[in-house]
Design an enzyme around this catalytic site. Structure first.
Site: not given
Length: 408
Positions: A193, A327, A358
């Protein structure tokens, strides 16, 4: 039961099945790679890339559910790997820590260190990081995990800042420390991320140590300006996710308010504690705090400077990017530029899954997923592919040098 009641039950079930996408079928990951030799290494090491990713049947086809379960539950049967915590004092007065974990098997010939940068507000104690570290250790890799400044309750903030979205000095300090400890190790950078954005930007900013043989970015958004504008919208729960991210960062600031919001610091950077506490979105929080502490003229300037998309062209290391189309934190239109990058640059690979959410990527089972996720298995395999590609290039270089010397 009355027909009306049965009809209501049927409608509810239909809605649930639609929300959960239960009727979806597993799909093979979509791959973009210009470099055939580079791709062949992954075909040998990671055959799973040619196989369908099979999410947990009942809820795994929903990106929202995968993301929520990842953020609340993390991983099932999560181990707690044992390592040592390394403390570094930086030139700006900050105290940086990273956790170092040794491999659990010693049969691997290559000395590989996986340098991990977690997501926003995460650390070596985050559940998904612990699971991945343990899985990597079991495959013979040493792991180092950066603890973002301000995240750990046990480590006090000692300067006027916490981590940010684009400053790579902390990650660079960890890399330099690792090279002092293990001068001959080869390093693979792995970022989740926000961490994916940081390691990509780090590799594209300047000339980096030759020991770094590649990078793997997972579920990053590439362009903070567009991603933030997208998250500010209310549809599809985007604003909810932005609220959660905002509260996470805000809680870190408030946890260390005695240092970060001291009278001296507030006066120096023109901070208003009431505005910081009242911020409902990341742009508001970054206007009230982050961009002032780091001396950017506007939040947009800071987001643009922080976005890895503006640095990809300067990367001189093999790179692998992994994203999921469902996501909820990363819009699909942000994935096009990195697809183009992978399709036009050697030693670059883009992997896109239809499902996974995610950082979720749970797989197997009807309700209860497998302890090891598709992502854990894939990233360890991708590290192996980068190592194989690096070794093949070394062999080819030595062969060419030998041929040249014989010709002379």
């Amino acid at each position: 039961m009355s027909p009306a009641f049965l009809a209501v039950i049927a409608v509810i079930l239909c809605i649930l099945f639609r929300i959960l996408n239960v009727s979806s079928t597993p799909q093979i990951p979509s791959i973009v790679c210009k470099d055939g030799q580079f791709m062949e290494c992954f075909n040998k090491i990671a055959p799973m890339l040619r196989e369908p990713y099979i999410p947990t049947r009942l809820w795994g086809f929903s990106g929202h559910i995968q993301t929520i379960i990842h953020s609340i539950v993390g991983r099932v049967k999560c181990p707690w790997p044992l390592g040592e915590r390394v403390y570094l004092s930086l030139t700006d007065g900050s105290t940086l820590t990273y956790d170092l974990y040794q491999p659990l098997i010693t049969t691997v010939e290559d000395d590989i260190t996986v340098a991990i940068c977690p997501g926003i507000g995460n650390s070596s104690e985050s559940v998904y990081i612990r699971t991945f570290v343990h899985y990597a250790q079991c495959h013979g890799y040493r792991c180092a995990v950066l603890n973002h400044i301000g995240v750990l309750d046990s480590v006090q903030v000692t300067s006027s800042r916490i981590f940010t979205y684009g400053h790579t000095d902390d990650y660079s300090a960890m890399i330099n420390s690792l090279l002092k400890k293990y001068p001959t190790t080869n390093i693979v950078s792995v970022g989740f991320s926000l961490g994916g954005n940081l390691i990509s930007k780090y590799l594209g900013e300047a000339k980096r140590p030759a020991n770094i043989i590649g990078g793997i970015s997972i579920c990053q958004g590439y362009n903070a300006v567009i991603a933030t504008q997208w998250l500010l919208k209310w549809q599809n729960f985007h604003r909810f996710y932005l609220y959660v991210l905002t509260e996470n960062v805000k809680s870190i600031i408030m946890k260390h308010r005695h240092v970060l919001l001291s009278d001296d610091i507030k006066q120096r950077y023109q901070l208003n504690e009431r505005d910081i506490a009242a911020a409902a979105t990341l742009p508001e929080l970054d206007e009230a705090y982050t961009r002032r502490v780091h001396q950017f003229a506007t939040v947009k300037d800071m987001y643009s400077w922080s976005s890895s998309l503006n640095y990809l062209a300067n990367i001189r290391r093999p790179m692998v990017f992994v994203n999921a189309r469902d996501d909820p934190l990363v819009p699909e239109n942000l994935l096009e530029p990195v697809k183009q990058f992978a399709g036009t640059h050697n030693q670059s690979l883009y992997i896109e899954l239809a499902n996974g959410g995610h950082l979720g990527f749970y797989e197997g089972g009807l309700i209860y997923p497998n302890p090891v996720t598709w992502l854990d298995r894939a990233v360890v395999s991708l590290i192996g592919g980068i190592v194989m590609s690096h070794n093949d290039l070394l062999v080819a270089k030595r062969t060419a040098e030998t041929s040249d010397s014989m010709a002379i």
